[in-house]
Design an enzyme around this catalytic site. Structure first.
Site, mmCIF file in Angstrom:
data_model
loop_
_atom_site.group_PDB
_atom_site.id
_atom_site.type_symbol
_atom_site.label_atom_id
_atom_site.label_comp_id
_atom_site.label_asym_id
_atom_site.label_seq_id
_atom_site.Cartn_x
_atom_site.Cartn_y
_atom_site.Cartn_z
ATOM 1 N N GLU A 150 0.844 -1.198 0.000
ATOM 2 C CA GLU A 150 0.000 0.000 0.000
ATOM 3 C C GLU A 150 0.878 1.246 0.000
ATOM 4 O O GLU A 150 0.737 2.137 0.830
ATOM 5 C CB GLU A 150 -0.939 -0.012 1.207
ATOM 6 C CG GLU A 150 -1.927 -1.180 1.175
ATOM 7 C CD GLU A 150 -2.909 -1.142 2.328
ATOM 8 O OE1 GLU A 150 -2.737 -0.283 3.213
ATOM 9 O OE2 GLU A 150 -3.834 -1.955 2.334
ATOM 10 N N VAL A 151 1.805 1.292 -0.945
ATOM 11 C CA VAL A 151 2.679 2.459 -1.069
ATOM 12 C C VAL A 151 1.862 3.691 -1.412
ATOM 13 O O VAL A 151 2.077 4.777 -0.878
ATOM 14 C CB VAL A 151 3.758 2.211 -2.147
ATOM 15 C CG1 VAL A 151 4.592 3.470 -2.367
ATOM 16 C CG2 VAL A 151 4.658 1.045 -1.732
#
Length: 320
Positions: A150-151
């Site tokens: 979940e950058v």
């Protein structure tokens, strides 16, 4: 919270192309979520049917699709388990294998592996020489990866279709190895057309004198260019490019300098030896932590070919 610096090649900068086609519009039709017209995909573009007689095209600055058997497939760089030893990105023509456990030393068990087309490369840090520290203290027994899929957690633009937001959120992932050496971490980030590595140096007294990478390639050679890039050449063509190594600090204005390095041949292929201490000594009052970064990207022709024969002529272009 420690400030982290990572090299990210994929910039979420969208060109929104509105009113691509005009068709009879039913003003009484209920509003619905736009859906993608897959036949109009290109390498960097998605086209959505607004269900009111108009289309919206989103053009990204990096690929969001890759061509597979004449079909544009959506890139998904989510890191998933591949084997007992590796994670891999889920769906991309640039296939990246990230070791679950990273260890330093001459006998590399699980290097980072990059495959693209007929090309394969593996790389790992083999040596970090620290000032006033015995060599045996610099080698770790093995550090396990923390995976972040979940950058890109939020994309705040209500004008962007949900399907486009979902594609962008899958476009990057990261593996972090904490304390590969005391006070030094390693980030490996996977992007749509590249892989970046950042060595995070948290204390100035832990600044390495040298860092050595081992790089192995199959049926290819590596050359250093005049502008300090590395080109990986196969069949007389550059298929992968390694950007110049840079080191940056955490100051408000961010000091950035290129790091000198040597490229030599070895039994395994090639060795790249970096000299970060020499570079940082020329910085004016560097603010910790430091980030030593590099990025591998495949050399590709920019493609705008659509699967469909339909011609798209946007009449409105909005830059956001």
């Amino acid at each position: 919270m420690r400030k982290r610096i990572t090299s990210m090649i994929t910039v979420i900068s969208l060109t929104l192309c509105g009113t691509i086609g005009t068709y009879p519009h039913n003003a009484n039709a209920s509003a619905k979520e736009a859906f993608e017209d897959i036949s109009k995909r290109s390498e960097c573009t998605k086209v959505f049917d607004n269900d009111n007689g108009t289309y919206t095209a989103y053009s990204n600055t990096a690929p969001i699709h890759y061509l597979n058997n004449d079909e544009w497939k959506e890139i998904d760089n989510t890191l998933i388990e591949d084997s007992d030893d590796y994670y891999r990105n889920k769906d991309n023509s640039f296939n990246i294998y990230i070791p679950k456990e990273y260890s330093l030393g001459k006998n590399i068990k699980n290097p980072v592996i990059m495959n693209y087309d007929t090309f394969s490369l593996s790389t790992s840090i083999t040596d970090i020489k620290m000032p006033d520290r015995p060599e045996e203290e610099t080698f770790s027994e093995g550090v396990y990866a923390d995976i972040n899929n979940e950058v890109y957690t939020t994309i705040d633009n209500s004008a962007i279709a949900e399907g486009m937001k979902a594609a962008l959120k899958k476009s990057a992932s990261m593996a972090t190895y904490h304390s590969i050496v005391e006070d030094i971490d390693l980030d490996i980030a996977v992007h749509n057309a590249s892989v970046s590595e950042s060595i995070i140096i948290n204390k100035l007294e832990s600044l390495p004198e040298t860092i050595t990478y081992s790089i192995s390639v199959e049926d290819a050679i590596i050359k250093k260019t005049e502008d300090n890039r590395l080109q990986l050449i196969k069949d007389n063509e550059a298929v992968l490019i390694l950007s110049p190594f840079t080191i940056s600090d955490s100051s408000e204005n961010v000091n950035v300098m290129q790091v000198e390095y040597d490229l030599t041949e070895s039994e395994e292929g090639y060795e790249v030896t970096l000299y970060p201490a020499e570079t940082v000594n020329r910085m004016s009052s560097p603010v910790m932590p430091l980030s030593l970064g590099s990025e591998y990207s495949y050399d590709r022709p920019f493609s705008t070919v659509y699967n469909s024969q339909a011609s798209l002529h946007p009449s409105i272009i909005i830059i956001t």
